[in-house]
Scaffold this active site. Structure first.
Site, PDB file in Angstrom:
ATOM      1  N   GLY A  47       0.818  -1.221   0.000  1.00 15.09           N
ATOM      2  CA  GLY A  47       0.000   0.000   0.000  1.00 15.09           C
ATOM      3  C   GLY A  47       0.841   1.255   0.000  1.00 15.09           C
TER       4      GLY A  47
ATOM      5  N   GLY B  11      -0.232   4.508   0.217  1.00 16.68           N
ATOM      6  CA  GLY B  11      -1.029   5.687   0.609  1.00 16.68           C
ATOM      7  C   GLY B  11      -0.191   6.564   1.535  1.00 16.68           C
ATOM      8  N   PHE B  12      -0.862   7.335   2.383  1.00 15.39           N
ATOM      9  CA  PHE B  12      -0.138   8.247   3.283  1.00 15.39           C
ATOM     10  C   PHE B  12       0.891   7.489   4.130  1.00 15.39           C
ATOM     11  CE2 PHE B  12      -4.037  10.831   2.773  1.00 15.39           C
ATOM     12  CZ  PHE B  12      -3.453  12.021   2.405  1.00 15.39           C
TER      13      PHE B  12
ATOM     14  N   GLU C 242     -18.955  16.900   2.872  1.00 15.96           N
ATOM     15  CA  GLU C 242     -18.268  17.598   1.783  1.00 15.96           C
ATOM     16  C   GLU C 242     -18.954  17.358   0.437  1.00 15.96           C
ATOM     17  OE1 GLU C 242     -13.979  17.675   4.104  1.00 15.96           O
ATOM     18  OE2 GLU C 242     -14.265  16.191   2.547  1.00 15.96           O
TER      19      GLU C 242
ATOM     20  N   ALA D 239      -5.571  10.948   7.934  1.00 17.82           N
ATOM     21  CA  ALA D 239      -4.312  11.044   7.202  1.00 17.82           C
ATOM     22  C   ALA D 239      -3.134  11.316   8.139  1.00 17.82           C
ATOM     23  CB  ALA D 239      -4.422  12.151   6.153  1.00 17.82           C
ATOM     24  N   GLN D 240      -3.318  12.212   9.116  1.00 23.86           N
ATOM     25  CA  GLN D 240      -2.204  12.572  10.000  1.00 23.86           C
ATOM     26  C   GLN D 240      -1.688  11.374  10.803  1.00 23.86           C
ATOM     27  OE1 GLN D 240       0.076  14.756  10.882  1.00 23.86           O
ATOM     28  NE2 GLN D 240      -0.497  15.928   9.090  1.00 23.86           N
TER      29      GLN D 240
HETATM   30  C1  LIG Z   1     -13.290  10.391   0.552  1.00 24.50           C
HETATM   31  C2  LIG Z   1     -12.340  10.461   1.708  1.00 24.50           C
HETATM   32  C3  LIG Z   1     -12.109  11.670   2.335  1.00 24.50           C
HETATM   33  C4  LIG Z   1     -11.223  11.749   3.420  1.00 24.50           C
HETATM   34  N1  LIG Z   1     -10.996  12.973   4.004  1.00 24.50           N
HETATM   35  C5  LIG Z   1     -10.077  13.074   4.982  1.00 24.50           C
HETATM   36  C6  LIG Z   1      -9.743  14.332   5.554  1.00 24.50           C
HETATM   37  O1  LIG Z   1     -10.294  15.378   5.165  1.00 24.50           O
HETATM   38  N2  LIG Z   1      -8.786  14.370   6.528  1.00 24.50           N
HETATM   39  C7  LIG Z   1      -8.156  13.241   6.957  1.00 24.50           C
HETATM   40  O2  LIG Z   1      -7.277  13.320   7.830  1.00 24.50           O
HETATM   41  N3  LIG Z   1      -8.463  12.036   6.460  1.00 24.50           N
HETATM   42  C8  LIG Z   1      -9.405  11.928   5.484  1.00 24.50           C
HETATM   43  N4  LIG Z   1      -9.704  10.698   4.960  1.00 24.50           N
HETATM   44  C9  LIG Z   1      -9.061   9.515   5.548  1.00 24.50           C
HETATM   45  C10 LIG Z   1      -7.634   9.376   4.998  1.00 24.50           C
HETATM   46  O3  LIG Z   1      -7.658   9.423   3.599  1.00 24.50           O
HETATM   47  C11 LIG Z   1      -7.069   8.076   5.522  1.00 24.50           C
HETATM   48  O4  LIG Z   1      -7.008   8.128   6.922  1.00 24.50           O
HETATM   49  C12 LIG Z   1      -5.671   7.834   4.932  1.00 24.50           C
HETATM   50  O5  LIG Z   1      -5.722   7.785   3.533  1.00 24.50           O
HETATM   51  C13 LIG Z   1      -5.097   6.536   5.488  1.00 24.50           C
HETATM   52  O6  LIG Z   1      -3.851   6.329   4.903  1.00 24.50           O
HETATM   53  P1  LIG Z   1      -3.331   4.837   4.634  1.00 24.50           P
HETATM   54  O7  LIG Z   1      -1.966   4.990   4.071  1.00 24.50           O
HETATM   55  O8  LIG Z   1      -3.537   4.024   5.834  1.00 24.50           O
HETATM   56  O9  LIG Z   1      -4.324   4.262   3.530  1.00 24.50           O
HETATM   57  P2  LIG Z   1      -4.653   4.790   2.071  1.00 24.50           P
HETATM   58  O10 LIG Z   1      -4.273   6.210   1.911  1.00 24.50           O
HETATM   59  O11 LIG Z   1      -6.065   4.388   1.832  1.00 24.50           O
HETATM   60  O12 LIG Z   1      -3.693   3.931   1.140  1.00 24.50           O
HETATM   61  C14 LIG Z   1      -3.844   2.557   0.978  1.00 24.50           C
HETATM   62  C15 LIG Z   1      -3.129   2.133  -0.291  1.00 24.50           C
HETATM   63  O13 LIG Z   1      -3.101   0.715  -0.318  1.00 24.50           O
HETATM   64  C16 LIG Z   1      -3.423   0.249  -1.605  1.00 24.50           C
HETATM   65  N5  LIG Z   1      -4.008  -1.096  -1.435  1.00 24.50           N
HETATM   66  C17 LIG Z   1      -5.101  -1.416  -0.724  1.00 24.50           C
HETATM   67  N6  LIG Z   1      -5.310  -2.732  -0.736  1.00 24.50           N
HETATM   68  C18 LIG Z   1      -4.306  -3.260  -1.479  1.00 24.50           C
HETATM   69  C19 LIG Z   1      -3.984  -4.586  -1.877  1.00 24.50           C
HETATM   70  N7  LIG Z   1      -4.727  -5.628  -1.484  1.00 24.50           N
HETATM   71  N8  LIG Z   1      -2.916  -4.768  -2.667  1.00 24.50           N
HETATM   72  C20 LIG Z   1      -2.161  -3.725  -3.082  1.00 24.50           C
HETATM   73  N9  LIG Z   1      -2.421  -2.450  -2.723  1.00 24.50           N
HETATM   74  C21 LIG Z   1      -3.480  -2.224  -1.944  1.00 24.50           C
HETATM   75  C22 LIG Z   1      -4.388   1.276  -2.149  1.00 24.50           C
HETATM   76  O14 LIG Z   1      -4.402   1.297  -3.565  1.00 24.50           O
HETATM   77  C23 LIG Z   1      -3.813   2.578  -1.563  1.00 24.50           C
HETATM   78  O15 LIG Z   1      -2.882   3.166  -2.421  1.00 24.50           O
HETATM   79  C24 LIG Z   1     -10.579  10.587   3.889  1.00 24.50           C
HETATM   80  C25 LIG Z   1     -10.819   9.368   3.242  1.00 24.50           C
HETATM   81  C26 LIG Z   1     -11.681   9.306   2.160  1.00 24.50           C
HETATM   82  C27 LIG Z   1     -11.919   7.986   1.473  1.00 24.50           C
END
Ligand SMILES: Cc1cc2nc3c(=O)[nH]c(=O)nc-3n(C[C@H](O)[C@H](O)[C@H](O)COP(=O)(O)OP(=O)(O)OC[C@H]3O[C@@H](n4cnc5c(N)ncnc54)[C@H](O)[C@@H]3O)c2cc1C
Length: 425
Positions: A8, A10-11, A168, A317-318
Site C-alpha cells: 500500500g 497511501g499516506f 463535503e 491522514a495525519q
Molecule cells: C473520501 C475520503 C475523504 C477523506 N478525508 C479526509 C480528511 O479530510 N482528513 C483526513 O485526515 N483524512 C481523510 N480521509 C481519511 C484518509 O484518507 C485516511 O485516513 C488515509 O488515507 C489513510 O492512509 P493509509 O496509508 O492508511 O491508507 P490509504 O491512503 O487508503 O492507502 C492505501 C493504499 O493501499 C493500496 N491497497 C489497498 N489494498 C491493497 C492490496 N490488497 N494490494 C495492493 N495495494 C493495496 C491502495 O491502492 C492505496 O494506495 C478521507 C478518506 C476518504 C476515502
C-alpha cells in the site's frame, strides 16, 4: 541490506518509504494495486468536477525516480506466508525481511447487498470519476425525459453518511446546484423537483468533531439547501428507492455511499491478529501482535497502547503519516542497535469543508474552534500543502482560483474509456 515490503502506497506507505530513502542498509519495495498515489481528502472535488484526477494523484515510479533503494511493484496482495517470509501477489511472489501492511480501508456496506450493488461509493479515484460521469449523465437524462416522476428521481441525490465525506459531497453538490446547474441547465429550473439529502443513522453530523462544529455545519448545509435527515438508517436500496429502518423511503436514482469503511483481512495472517473493524492489532511500535517481523500502519491498524487514544486512533491522514515516519525511524533504530520509540499521535486538529467560504476547524490545544471564511482559508492552505508535490499544488490552486472567482467549473465532460479485448493488459 534488509528487504522491506510495504503493501500500500497511501499516506502511511509513502511516508515510511520516504523515511528510508537513500539509505544503504534498506531496500524498500512498495506494492500497490494502482501505479499512482492519490489524495483521498480531495476525491469529492474530482467527483464534483472541481479538480482533475491528475491534480490529486502522482505516479509512484516518478515519485522515487533516482532513489536507488526504493522500487515500485504494481500488484494486488493475495497472501502472506510468514513461515517463509514471503508474500504472494497477483503479479508474483516476493520475499522480505520486514513486511508492512499499509493497505488502508475499503468501503463498508454493512452486508447490505443491494446497496453494494446499486449505490455509488467514494473511496478511490475510479469511484470519484464514476460519480462525476454519473452525476453529469443523470443531469442530461433529466433534461430529456418528459416524465415528471422520472425527472424527480433523476434530480434527487441521497448521500448516506454524515461524516466529513458525506458533508463535503453534499455541500459541494449544493454549491453546484446553485452556481452551475441553474445556469447550464435552464430546462431544469423547477426547484421542487430537485433535492439533495444527507442521511445518517446517528444523531449528529460530523460526529468526531466538536458540538460547535456540528451545529455550524448543520446550519451551513441547511442554508445551502441540503436536507439533513438524522436518525435514519438505510436498510435497502432497490428499484430506485432508498428504504430506511423506520419505514421511510426516498425515491432516487442516486445513492452516494459514504457511510463507513472497514479494513481487509489479509490471508495468511491469523484471525487472532484482528481487532475492531478488522483492523490489525499492533503494539506501540506498530508490530502486528504475535508476529515477529510483520508491521501495520495507517488506517489498517488498531493501536490501543497510546494513552490518549485507548480505543485506537482515528482513521485520519495525519495518523497514517506520523505512523509511517515513526516506523521508518524505528527500522533504522533496530538496524543500528538503538532503542525504538513507541508511537504517540500528535493531534494537530480536524477540519471539514462545507462549501465555498464555509468550513469548520477544531484545534485541540489550545482548544479553539473556527468557522466561515477563516476556517475555509485554513482548509484550502493545509490541503494544498499536503498535496504530494509542487506540480499538483499549483494545478490545484489554479483550478480552485478559477472556480472560486468565476463561481463555475468546467470539468464536466462525460468520458468513459472503453476497454478493448485481447490487449496485453
Ligand atoms: C473520501 C475520503 C475523504 C477523506 N478525508 C479526509 C480528511 O479530510 N482528513 C483526513 O485526515 N483524512 C481523510 N480521509 C481519511 C484518509 O484518507 C485516511 O485516513 C488515509 O488515507 C489513510 O492512509 P493509509 O496509508 O492508511 O491508507 P490509504 O491512503 O487508503 O492507502 C492505501 C493504499 O493501499 C493500496 N491497497 C489497498 N489494498 C491493497 C492490496 N490488497 N494490494 C495492493 N495495494 C493495496 C491502495 O491502492 C492505496 O494506495 C478521507 C478518506 C476518504 C476515502
Amino acid at each position: 541490506m534488509k528487504k522491506i515490503v510495504i503493501i500500500g502506497g497511501g499516506f502511511a506507505g509513502i511516508n515510511l518509504a520516504n523515511g528510508l530513502a537513500g539509505r544503504k542498509d534498506f531496500h524498500v519495495t512498495i506494492v500497490d494495486r494502482n501505479n499512482y498515489n492519490f489524495f483521498p481528502p480531495l476525491l469529492y472535488q474530482v467527483a464534483t468536477g472541481y479538480l482533475e484526477p491528475s491534480n490529486i494523484s502522482y505516479p509512484f515510479r516518478r515519485l522515487w525516480r533516482g532513489k536507488g533503494n526504493i522500487s515500485f511493484h504494481m500488484g494486488e496482495f493475495q497472501k502472506a506466508i510468514p513461515e517463509e517470509n514471503k508474500v504472494v501477489l497477483s503479479t508474483g511472489e516476493m520475499s522480505y525481511d520486514y513486511l508492512v501492511f499499509a493497505a488502508g480501508t475499503k468501503t463498508n456496506y454493512f452486508g447490505l447487498e443491494n446497496v453494494q450493488r446499486n449505490a455509488l461509493p467514494m473511496k478511490t479515484l475510479n469511484d470519484a470519476l464514476e460519480l462525476r460521469n454519473y452525476f453529469l449523465q443523470i443531469m442530461e437524462c433529466a433534461t430529456l425525459t418528459g416524465d415528471e416522476e422520472e425527472r424527480k428521481k433523476l434530480l434527487t441525490i441521497v448521500v448516506a453518511g454524515a461524516g466529513p465525506t458525506g458533508v463535503e459531497v453534499s455541500g459541494m453538490l449544493a454549491e453546484m446546484k446553485r452556481s452551475v446547474v441553474s445556469k447550464d441547465y435552464p430546462e431544469l429550473m423547477a426547484p421542487h423537483e430537485s433535492h439533495i439529502y444527507l442521511v445518517d443513522g446517528g444523531t449528529k453530523v460530523l460526529p468526531p468533531m466538536s458540538e460547535k462544529s456540528q451545529n455550524d455545519t448543520f446550519d451551513a448545509l441547511t442554508k445551502l439547501g441540503v436536507e439533513i435527515k438524522l436518525g435514519m438508517q438505510v436498510k435497502d436500496y432497490v428499484d430506485d428507492r432508498v428504504i430506511f429502518t423506520n419505514g421511510e423511503r426516498i425515491e432516487t436514482k442516486t445513492l452516494v455511499w459514504a457511510a463507513g469503511v472497514t479494513s481487509s483481512v489479509f490471508e495468511g495472517i491469523p484471525l487472532s491478529c484482528y481487532g475492531r473493524g478488522k483492523r490489525l492489532l499492533v503494539d506501540e511500535y506498530n508490530g502486528v501482535k504475535g508476529m515477529t517481523n510483520i508491521f501495520a500502519i495507517g488506517d489498517t491498524c488498531l493501536q490501543t497502547s497510546d494513552n490518549k487514544f485507548p480505543d485506537g486512533h482515528p482513521q485520519l491522514a495525519q495518523v497514517a503519516i506520523q505512523q509511517g515516519r515513526r516506523l521508518a525511524k524505528n527500522f533504522i533504530a533496530i538496524e543500528s542497535g538503538k532503542t525504538r520509540q513507541s508511537f504517540s499521535y500528535y493531534d494537530k486538529g480536524t477540519m471539514a469543508i462545507i462549501g465555498w467560504n464555509k468550513a469548520v476547524v477544531d484545534i485541540p490545544k489550545p482548544r479553539l474552534h473556527f468557522k466561515g471564511f477563516i476556517a475555509w482559508f485554513a482548509w484550502v492552505f493545509i490541503h494544498l500543502m499536503f498535496l504530494i508535490n509542487y506540480r499538483n499544488r499549483i494545478r490545484t490552486l489554479y483550478n480552485w482560483a478559477t472556480a472560486y472567482f468565476s463561481k463555475d467549473q468546467s470539468l464536466r465532460m462525460i468520458i468513459r474509456p472503453q476497454a478493448k479485448q485481447n490487449r496485453a493488459a
